[in-house]
Structure formats: C-alpha cells, structure tokens
Design an enzyme around this catalytic site. Structure first.
Site, PDB file in Angstrom:
ATOM      1  N   PHE A 112       0.905  -1.006  -0.119  1.00 40.18           N
ATOM      2  CA  PHE A 112      -0.022   0.011  -0.297  1.00 40.18           C
ATOM      3  C   PHE A 112       0.914   1.226   0.471  1.00 40.18           C
ATOM      4  O   PHE A 112       0.168   2.218  -0.170  1.00 40.18           O
ATOM      5  CB  PHE A 112      -0.769  -0.180   1.255  1.00 40.18           C
ATOM      6  CG  PHE A 112      -0.465   1.146   2.485  1.00 40.18           C
ATOM      7  CD1 PHE A 112      -0.152   0.492   2.958  1.00 40.18           C
ATOM      8  CD2 PHE A 112      -1.053   2.174   2.837  1.00 40.18           C
ATOM      9  CE1 PHE A 112       0.563   1.018   4.791  1.00 40.18           C
ATOM     10  CE2 PHE A 112      -0.602   3.208   4.156  1.00 40.18           C
ATOM     11  CZ  PHE A 112       0.272   2.171   4.482  1.00 40.18           C
ATOM     12  N   LYS A 113       2.591   0.740   0.108  1.00 36.27           N
ATOM     13  CA  LYS A 113       3.128   2.542   0.180  1.00 36.27           C
ATOM     14  C   LYS A 113       2.788   3.133  -1.061  1.00 36.27           C
ATOM     15  O   LYS A 113       3.334   4.503  -1.183  1.00 36.27           O
ATOM     16  CB  LYS A 113       4.510   1.533   0.865  1.00 36.27           C
ATOM     17  CG  LYS A 113       4.390   1.778   2.372  1.00 36.27           C
ATOM     18  CD  LYS A 113       4.755   2.167   2.800  1.00 36.27           C
ATOM     19  CE  LYS A 113       5.179   1.160   4.512  1.00 36.27           C
ATOM     20  NZ  LYS A 113       4.165   0.869   4.875  1.00 36.27           N
ATOM     21  N   ASP A 114       3.017   2.110  -2.167  1.00 33.34           N
ATOM     22  CA  ASP A 114       2.238   2.231  -3.516  1.00 33.34           C
ATOM     23  C   ASP A 114       1.521   3.727  -3.573  1.00 33.34           C
ATOM     24  O   ASP A 114       1.682   4.938  -4.422  1.00 33.34           O
ATOM     25  CB  ASP A 114       2.350   1.839  -4.703  1.00 33.34           C
ATOM     26  CG  ASP A 114       3.282   0.366  -4.701  1.00 33.34           C
ATOM     27  OD1 ASP A 114       4.522   0.972  -4.688  1.00 33.34           O
ATOM     28  OD2 ASP A 114       2.876  -0.660  -4.748  1.00 33.34           O
ATOM     29  N   LEU A 117       3.620   6.787  -2.497  1.00 31.64           N
ATOM     30  CA  LEU A 117       4.969   6.974  -2.742  1.00 31.64           C
ATOM     31  C   LEU A 117       4.935   6.988  -4.375  1.00 31.64           C
ATOM     32  O   LEU A 117       5.801   7.507  -5.049  1.00 31.64           O
ATOM     33  CB  LEU A 117       6.454   6.043  -2.943  1.00 31.64           C
ATOM     34  CG  LEU A 117       5.712   6.315  -1.093  1.00 31.64           C
ATOM     35  CD1 LEU A 117       6.912   4.772  -0.544  1.00 31.64           C
ATOM     36  CD2 LEU A 117       7.488   7.799  -0.838  1.00 31.64           C
TER      37      LEU A 117
END
Ligand code: PLP
Length: 497
Positions: A112-114, A117
């Site tokens: 989920f960091k995408d 980011l």
C-alpha cells in the site's frame, strides 16, 4: 490553507514548504490549520467521478498554493493504469455481504506504500520549484523492506531528484532484497549495510544533519529531503482512498449516502489509520476506527489505557511492516484531540524521548474511546486467520491484512456492531508467500519463485507481474558497506567526492 507544527502553533507554512521540509524545525509534524468539510452533496458529486478526479478534488482542498494544472499533473501522473493494475487504483473486493476488502496493493511494488509514494515525487518536485528555486532534491531512505522499494519505484527517473536507499543486509526478505537490487532508473541507487535497520536509520540521520555535507550539496544546488511517512505529502494521498471508497460503495449501491461504515486498519507508524481519522473529521460517515496491531502491541495498550510505553521487548513477526514501537503519526492525532495544545504535545513527546512513556489526560482518553477500538494478535493467530479466511471465503490475504481481519472479527464479537466494514488490505499475499503458504497448507517450497507458483495453484489469484518478472531481471546493485562508509557512498553517488 496553511500548516502549523504539532509542537509550535506559531509555525505557519504553505503546503509546498511543509512537503519540501518534511518535518518542522523544532521536531513537530506539519498539520493543516483546518480540515475542509465534505457534506453529503459534495460526496454525492464525487460518486460519479473516477479515482483520479476524486484525488484531484481532495488534493485541491489542501494544496491551495498549487495551481489546478499542477494538481492534475501530479494526480494523473501517479494514478493511471500504467502504474496500477486498473484505473480503479484502490480496488474493492467483497469478503461477505457487510465486509469489504480495500485492496491498496495493485501498484508497482504490491504494497500500500505505492498509494502515497507514486504521487509524492510529483508533489515534492512541484513544491520544491515553489520554495527551493529548482534545487536538485536528494532523498536518502533507510528501509526495512517495503518503503525502500516503493520509494525507488516512485522516484525512478523523476527529473530533478536523486535517491539512495540503504537496507540492512540480513534484515529484509529474499523477495524484498531482489526487488531492490534489480531496481531500474538512472537517478537511483541501492546499497546494503552490514548492520541492522537502526544502523541504517542512524547513518542516514547523521548524513542529513552533517553541516559539511549539507553545505557541499548547497554549493552544487542540491538539497536533502525526506520520503518517510511523516511527510505531509505521504499522508494526504491516503485520505483520498477512504473518501473514494465510500463514494464507490454508494455508486455500487452497497451503502446509502450517509450510512455509517467502520474502518479497520493494520497499523504500524499510524499513517494509514490517521488518514481515515482525517477523512472522518472532514465529514465522511465513518463510525469506529479499528486499530489492529501484531505482537508489537504498543498501540493496543495505548488506546485501551491512555499510557504509551515503548519500553518493552521488540518482536520480529511475520507482519514485519508493523514491527514498530514508536508510531510517529500518533503525534498528529493527539494534537488534534487535545485541542491543538502544542505545549502539551511537546511535553508528552519529550517524555517519550527521555523516559520512553507518557500518559494522556482524561479528555484525550475519552476521545480515544469514542473514536477508536484496538485489538492485537500474535503470529499464531495471524496464520489461523489466513487459513480461516481462505477456507471459508476462498480469499487469500497477506500477513498484515490478516491482523486487521482478526481485529474486525474481535470487534464484531465484542460489540455486536453489525455496521458495514471496510478493511484496509495493505499487501499482496505474494509478497509474503512464504508465511501465507505456511498458514494455508503448511508446505513451503524452498525457492522463492516456486512459492509464488504454489500459492497460485492453491488460490488462482493472478501473480503480480512485478514479482514474477524479478526472476529475469539483472542485479544492478550488489555493494555492501559498513555504516562508516555511508557518507562517502552518498558523496560518490552525487559526484561530490
Ligand atoms: C507500512 C505498512 C503497514 C503499516 O502502515 P502505517 O501507515 O505505518 O500504520 C501495514 N501493512 C503493510 C503491508 C505496510 O507496508
């Protein structure tokens, strides 16, 4: 819209300044002066819009020093089907008739960091143009796995930026290491550290604040910035998917406009769940925020008792992205809950730093009780949940998401609250295939790619291309250095040695 610091209400900066700077000078975090309000008619208008249009709308409310063109450029560059699996971006999957999985891992690195980011590089370069006169931005990242890869994918070949990622040589999974060492892009580099995550993190902080290094960069029209999860530019994009998902559920006639839904989030640094809290404060009809932790249950205890105590054993778990004892973004929540009392926040976090603990006052505790429910589970229960969900619903969830599913079941059982639930699903099960296979069938092939194939055989869930392709990619970064060599490595990369 201006931004204050959680430790100084006197501080007042634009969003471009907040995003470029990352953290306020006295150590506080940047927070918006007020939260824009979304009433039912505004939400209703968003129902018929696409994800990227919803993002443009929300971002526009907060980034008032950006032009409309700039906001559209940022959102459209990040949220499209060349970066994500489909233009839906945040996908919804039905687990039961009143439980929805919000799959936030269909981006390039399968975590989920995408969601944040992918857009941060655009927000950051647009901000730097406004406040840092076109300086080249140099970003150093210390990572224990997911963040490093997501940051590299976000910043690769973004003009005006350079990135160097340090990871602990023996502290990341084989798949995570491969994801990083095969990274493409002409402005990025990756380097292993002989040491643990703390060594990498301490080394990065030292370089950031070394006056000689900072001056060398300035002399060459460069500056350091940060991509870590306390940057406002990472938090803001996370508000979008809660608003978008609510609108999507209305659109799909799963809920009525105005109906209250509960939100469950597997939590580490408290960024994801804080975004849900902000969405609620903006008027999104959210009921309880359910904070799920693994064996590192410092947040469960805090929400239940009002005392935060980081003096405890650190557990290495099968949900490593939640292995954290200091949840930085909690500071923003407490600032809001104590009525923006900057002196009180400064006092509590000074105590945390010096003694490892603080206790909030009864007013804040009452608000925590009203807004939050907390639950935790250990690795055994996480695995049992993965198996149970797979057997019962043929749904495979990763180790982090399973912690949230367990908390959701706990909550329903304890409270009897049958309101619909959105569970944040934060990683593809293929990213943690080893533990997922172990949970489902107890048989784990040795080879990483054989694990992907085996999980496919069992689940028929499509293997993410980004992971399958790693097998064919050449290793570009194989250097391994001591922590003492980090500074020289940075200077070499920037050709300043
Ligand atoms: C980072 C991460 C989390 C924790 O999110 P926070 O915003 O830090 O609370 C949970 N799951 C996965 C897979 C992650 O990568």
């Amino acid at each position: 819209m201006f931004y204050n610091s959680t430790r100084s209400n006197q501080t007042k900066v634009s969003s471009a300044q907040a995003i470029t700077q990352g953290i306020s000078k006295e150590g506080g975090l940047f927070v918006p002066e007020s939260l824009p309000q979304l009433d039912a008619s505004v939400l209703q208008e968003l129902v018929e819009k696409s994800y990227v249009e919803r993002a443009e709308f929300i971002l526009g409310k907060f980034l008032t020093d950006f032009t409309q063109e700039e906001i559209c450029h940022c959102a459209q560059s990040a949220y499209n089907d060349t970066k994500f699996k489909t233009n839906q971006i945040a996908e919804l999957s039905h687990l039961t008739e009143n439980t929805y999985m919000l799959e936030l891992w269909h981006g390039p690195t399968c975590a989920f960091k995408d969601m944040a980011l992918q857009i941060l590089p655009y927000l950051l370069t647009t901000s730097a143009k406004k406040v840092a006169k076109d300086k080249e931005i140099v970003i150093l990242v210390a990572t224990s796995g997911d963040t490093g890869k997501a940051a590299l994918e976000g910043f690769k070949d973004v003009p005006g930026t350079r990135m160097l990622v340090f990871y602990p040589e023996d502290g990341v999974s084989a798949m995570q290491k491969r994801q990083m060492t095969t990274q493409e892009g002409n402005n990025v580099a990756v380097c292993a550290i002989k040491g643990n995550f703390d060594d990498a993190q301490t080394g990065v902080k030292k370089i950031f604040t070394d006056p000689a290094v900072v001056k060398k960069l300035a002399d060459h029209n460069m500056m350091f910035s940060s991509a870590n999860s306390i940057n406002w530019g990472r938090l803001l994009p996370q508000i979008v998917y809660y608003v978008s998902t609510y609108c999507q559920l209305v659109k799909e006639q799963q809920i009525k406009m105005g109906e209250t839904v509960n939100v469950v989030v597997p939590t580490g640094n408290f960024g994801n769940i804080l975004a849900a809290y902000y969405a609620k404060k903006m008027g999104l009809p959210v009921g309880k925020l359910i904070c799920a932790s693994n064996a590192n249950n410092v947040l469960t205890e805090f929400i239940q008792t009002g005392t935060y105590n980081r003096v405890r054993d650190f557990h290495t778990t099968i949900s490593p992205s939640m292995d954290i004892l200091i949840s930085s973004n909690l500071e923003r929540l407490l600032y809001d809950m104590c009525g923006k009392d900057d002196a009180k926040i400064a006092e509590w976090f000074k105590a945390l730093n010096e003694t490892g603990t603080y206790t909030v006052d009864s007013g804040v505790k009452a608000k925590l009780d009203e807004e939050f429910y907390a639950a935790c589970c250990d690795d055994q229960e996480t695995k049992a949940t993965i198996k149970q969900i797979f057997d019962r619903y043929s749904y495979v969830c990763d180790t982090h998401t399973a912690v949230a599913v367990k908390a959701a079941m706990d909550y329903r059982e304890k409270t009897g609250d049958q309101a619909k639930m959105i569970i944040a699903s934060t990683a593809s099960p293929y990213k943690f295939a080893n533990s997922v296979l172990d949970a489902i069938c107890g048989e784990v092939p040795e080879d990483d790619y054989a694990q992907l194939d085996k999980l496919y055989e069992l689940s028929h869930l499509e293997i993410p291309k980004a992971l399958a392709e790693l097998k064919e990619k050449e290793i570009r970064f194989s250097s391994s250095i001591t922590k003492e060599e980090m500074e020289d490595t940075v200077l070499q990369m920037l050709h300043l040695d």
